[in-house]
Design a protein around this motif. Sequence first.
Motif, PDB file in Angstrom:
ATOM      1  N   ARG A  69      -8.280   3.027  -0.399  1.00  0.00           N
ATOM      2  CA  ARG A  69      -7.449   1.943  -0.395  1.00  0.00           C
ATOM      3  C   ARG A  69      -7.689   0.661   0.676  1.00  0.00           C
ATOM      4  O   ARG A  69      -7.672  -0.355   0.485  1.00  0.00           O
TER       5      ARG A  69
ATOM      6  N   GLU B  84     -10.672  -0.929  -1.031  1.00  0.00           N
ATOM      7  CA  GLU B  84     -10.205  -1.914  -1.799  1.00  0.00           C
ATOM      8  C   GLU B  84      -9.641  -3.117  -1.207  1.00  0.00           C
ATOM      9  O   GLU B  84     -10.150  -4.340  -1.709  1.00  0.00           O
ATOM     10  N   GLU B  85      -8.932  -3.257   0.136  1.00  0.00           N
ATOM     11  CA  GLU B  85      -8.241  -4.119   0.765  1.00  0.00           C
ATOM     12  C   GLU B  85      -9.393  -5.031   1.270  1.00  0.00           C
ATOM     13  O   GLU B  85      -9.463  -6.168   1.042  1.00  0.00           O
TER      14      GLU B  85
ATOM     15  N   ALA C 137       0.896  -1.285  -0.054  1.00  0.00           N
ATOM     16  CA  ALA C 137      -0.098  -0.027  -0.012  1.00  0.00           C
ATOM     17  C   ALA C 137       0.843   1.202   0.075  1.00  0.00           C
ATOM     18  O   ALA C 137       2.025   1.280   0.729  1.00  0.00           O
TER      19      ALA C 137
ATOM     20  N   TYR D 155      -8.297   9.233  -0.305  1.00  0.00           N
ATOM     21  CA  TYR D 155      -7.138   8.258  -1.095  1.00  0.00           C
ATOM     22  C   TYR D 155      -7.063   7.104   0.159  1.00  0.00           C
ATOM     23  O   TYR D 155      -7.071   5.777  -0.446  1.00  0.00           O
ATOM     24  N   GLN D 156      -6.643   7.362   1.507  1.00  0.00           N
ATOM     25  CA  GLN D 156      -6.586   6.366   2.316  1.00  0.00           C
ATOM     26  C   GLN D 156      -7.857   5.619   2.598  1.00  0.00           C
ATOM     27  O   GLN D 156      -7.591   4.182   2.809  1.00  0.00           O
TER      28      GLN D 156
ATOM     29  N   ALA E 161      -7.199   6.813  -6.484  1.00  0.00           N
ATOM     30  CA  ALA E 161      -5.906   6.501  -6.739  1.00  0.00           C
ATOM     31  C   ALA E 161      -5.478   6.876  -8.210  1.00  0.00           C
ATOM     32  O   ALA E 161      -4.256   6.527  -8.211  1.00  0.00           O
TER      33      ALA E 161
END
Length: 476
Positions: free
Chosen positions: A265, A268-269, A72, A261-262, A284
Amino acid sequence: MNTLSITLAGALLVLMQIIVTIHIILHKDDVPSAIGWAGLVWLAPLVGCVAYVILGINRVRRKALRLHNRGADIFTVTGKTPQEIEKEIPAPLWQMLRLGYRVHPQHLALGNSIRPLVNGDEAYPQMCAAIAKAQKEVLIASYIFDNDKAGQLFLPALKSAVKNGAVVRMLIDGVGLNYSRPNIHAAVKHIKGVEFSVFLPSKSPINLPFVNLRNHRKMMIIDGQTAFFGGMNVAEGNLVSQQPKEPIQDVTFEVHGPVIYQMARLFEEDWIFSGKKPFLPASARCPHHVSCPGKTPARIIPDGPDGDFGKIERLCLGALACAQKSARIVTPYFLPENNILSALETAAMRGVEVEIILPQKSNIFGMDWAMEANFNRLMSKGVKIYRAAPPFDHSKLFLVDDIWLFAGSANWDVRSFKLNFESNIECFDPELAQQVRRIIEHKKSKSVLLHYQGHMHPPLLRTLRNNAMRLLTPYY
């Protein structure tokens, strides 16, 4: 059954006890937990071994760690170094900033605009309006997303987003999904273009080991530009002004800026972990060119049983240690372990004004009794405890020195600190803190301050009841 068969069965059972005990010693860092499991294994061999194999082994850790190792991105969106960021943080909180980087090495994203929204009455219309305007992407993660009056408010917005060409992904926890029947999946599966996934489905017996490991995170991300983040579920009870049968107060946050953005992500994980294919979030695609509409430094702190868990708990401990003037906590469930209780006492004894606001009546049976078991020791050291009048308050806020804000999905209990997948946002901003302070003061104005004198010598039966219920702490 002959004597030889009995002897072999006994030997196999003892061997199983030894193997399970070795696993407990190697993998259980918490001493009381390890002693409890080992005691169960040797006092009730068959039941204890089976229970530990089903419920005691963290199977999530290895699976999720493979996702963490994907690499990441850890960077400051504005391109500033940690030293440059530190200069923008008030000196008393430098230690907190340094601690935070050691606990979770994700830099602060600068230039965010963050504002609190109270109850679903304020939040849901804003959420639906943003979703309906989506052009690229809608990401929704929630523990509970009921198919009721609240959930159905979102259906037209989701249809509009799909019509606009946006990709819509919804991720709902396997336990939380079943809080309403028919569930929300039954409603959205008719909207062509909505991708739906369930986090650790709970119906099958094969998933029983994961019943305690829930995705408690709540976030909505629209086009990588607007997000809603906090601890508020989507449920009819949050529409307090409409006088639902079981009203629920809550606070969530509308976010604009690079910290999204954080969040993306993290979504997404979780999405990949639920069995779906990887994707590139909209935020992203050009993260270094994200606009900075505000001035709030912020970052997302994810936590869960999938690796170095306990990050949120460590930051709470650090904040209590760094606090100089005040530490204000609002939480629906307050059952932390002794380390947190001692930190609260120590802060109060240093002269920090420590305030904890809890609901007058919990929505979980036995929770009030279990929480009350810790009141005496806290109040005797100067911690102020308030019980907020109904409706039930589900808000999760932690404000230190009227500048550092920590808010999100985590409660102050063992389940959030060690079992659930949680996420909080950490912010350094006196203006945002003042907005939250006003919300907290409003809650205090409708609360009752408990007095230590009235709790010094509780009846024996009440003490016995409360302490017994506290023993169930990890299971609430």
